[in-house]
Scaffold this motif. Structure first.
Motif, short mmCIF file in Angstrom:
data_model
loop_
_atom_site.label_atom_id
_atom_site.label_comp_id
_atom_site.label_asym_id
_atom_site.label_seq_id
_atom_site.Cartn_x
_atom_site.Cartn_y
_atom_site.Cartn_z
N VAL A 26 0.84 -1.20 0.00
CA VAL A 26 0.00 0.00 0.00
C VAL A 26 0.88 1.25 0.00
CG1 VAL A 26 -1.67 1.33 1.35
CG2 VAL A 26 -1.97 -1.14 1.05
N ARG A 27 1.93 1.26 0.81
CA ARG A 27 2.84 2.41 0.86
C ARG A 27 3.51 2.65 -0.49
NH1 ARG A 27 6.37 3.60 5.63
NH2 ARG A 27 4.93 3.99 7.32
N LEU A 28 3.91 1.57 -1.16
CA LEU A 28 4.53 1.71 -2.48
C LEU A 28 3.52 2.27 -3.48
CD1 LEU A 28 6.92 1.37 -4.39
CD2 LEU A 28 6.25 -1.02 -4.70
N LYS A 29 2.31 1.77 -3.42
CA LYS A 29 1.25 2.28 -4.31
C LYS A 29 1.03 3.78 -4.08
CE LYS A 29 -3.58 1.46 -5.49
NZ LYS A 29 -4.75 0.61 -5.22
N LEU A 30 0.95 4.19 -2.81
CA LEU A 30 0.76 5.60 -2.49
C LEU A 30 1.96 6.44 -2.91
CD1 LEU A 30 -0.86 5.27 1.06
CD2 LEU A 30 -2.00 5.91 -1.09
N THR A 31 3.15 5.90 -2.73
CA THR A 31 4.37 6.62 -3.11
C THR A 31 4.40 6.85 -4.61
OG1 THR A 31 5.58 5.72 -1.23
CG2 THR A 31 6.89 6.53 -3.09
N LEU A 32 4.12 5.82 -5.37
CA LEU A 32 4.15 5.95 -6.83
C LEU A 32 3.05 6.90 -7.32
CD1 LEU A 32 4.89 2.23 -7.73
CD2 LEU A 32 6.48 4.18 -7.86
N ARG A 33 1.89 6.83 -6.70
CA ARG A 33 0.81 7.75 -7.06
C ARG A 33 1.22 9.19 -6.72
NH1 ARG A 33 -4.54 6.15 -4.58
NH2 ARG A 33 -4.49 4.64 -6.27
N GLY A 34 1.80 9.37 -5.55
CA GLY A 34 2.26 10.70 -5.14
C GLY A 34 3.29 11.26 -6.10
N LYS A 35 4.23 10.41 -6.53
CA LYS A 35 5.26 10.86 -7.49
C LYS A 35 4.61 11.27 -8.81
CE LYS A 35 8.98 11.20 -7.10
NZ LYS A 35 9.64 12.46 -6.73
N ARG A 36 3.63 10.49 -9.28
CA ARG A 36 2.95 10.84 -10.53
C ARG A 36 2.24 12.18 -10.42
NH1 ARG A 36 1.39 5.55 -10.50
NH2 ARG A 36 -0.72 6.07 -9.85
N LEU A 37 1.76 12.50 -9.22
CA LEU A 37 1.07 13.77 -9.00
C LEU A 37 2.03 14.92 -8.73
CD1 LEU A 37 -1.92 12.52 -6.81
CD2 LEU A 37 -2.00 13.29 -9.20
#
Length: 150
Positions: free
Chosen positions: A65-76
């Motif tokens: 979940v943390r990796l998913k949030l991190t990657l989403r945050g980077k995309r944003l």
């Protein structure tokens, strides 16, 4: 409602199984289409906290979940520090979800304001480019009209 006690038990069991699910670094890399090096970098930055068994990293659902949030945050366009802040707020607070969401809303508003400024800067640059291009084209046309042809 058609929820039977049996359905609830099944969903609870499924949730418990999901919580026990573990991942290797290769599985996470494949799942999110990133390199193992990227995952190790996020671990080094404190965004992931895998269990260690000797040299082997074992990632749990929380890490996924943390990796998913991190990657989403980077995309944003969020920085790693901003992503870490939001994740740590959630982990640290009993009411972390509400506090995390408020902070995320603040960060989103800041990001949106920055993007609006950048868009206006781009529009201004486009107008300046159009102006320079028009002047260059006019100068070239004048030069071609006044230059004798051989």
């Amino acid at each position: 409602m058609n929820d039977s006690p049996h359905d609830t038990l099944l969903s609870d069991a499924s949730s418990a199984t999901k919580q026990r699910r573990t991942y290797s670094i290769g599985e996470l890399a494949k799942l999110f289409e990133v390199t193992p090096r990227t995952i190790r970098f996020y671990e080094q930055e404190g965004l992931l906290e895998p269990e260690r068994r000797g040299q082997t990293r074992i990632y749990h659902e929380k890490d996924r979940v943390r990796l998913k949030l991190t990657l989403r945050g980077k995309r944003l366009g969020f920085s790693l520090a901003e992503i870490r802040e939001v994740i740590e707020l959630y982990d640290a607070m009993p009411d972390g979800n509400a506090r995390q969401l408020r902070r995320l809303l603040e960060l989103l508003a800041d990001k949106r304001a920055n993007m609006e400024r950048q868009l206006e800067d781009i529009r201004l640059m486009q107008r300046e480019l159009d102006d320079v291009e028009a002047r260059c084209q006019e100068a070239l046309n004048n030069l071609l009209r006044t230059t004798p042809r051989l």
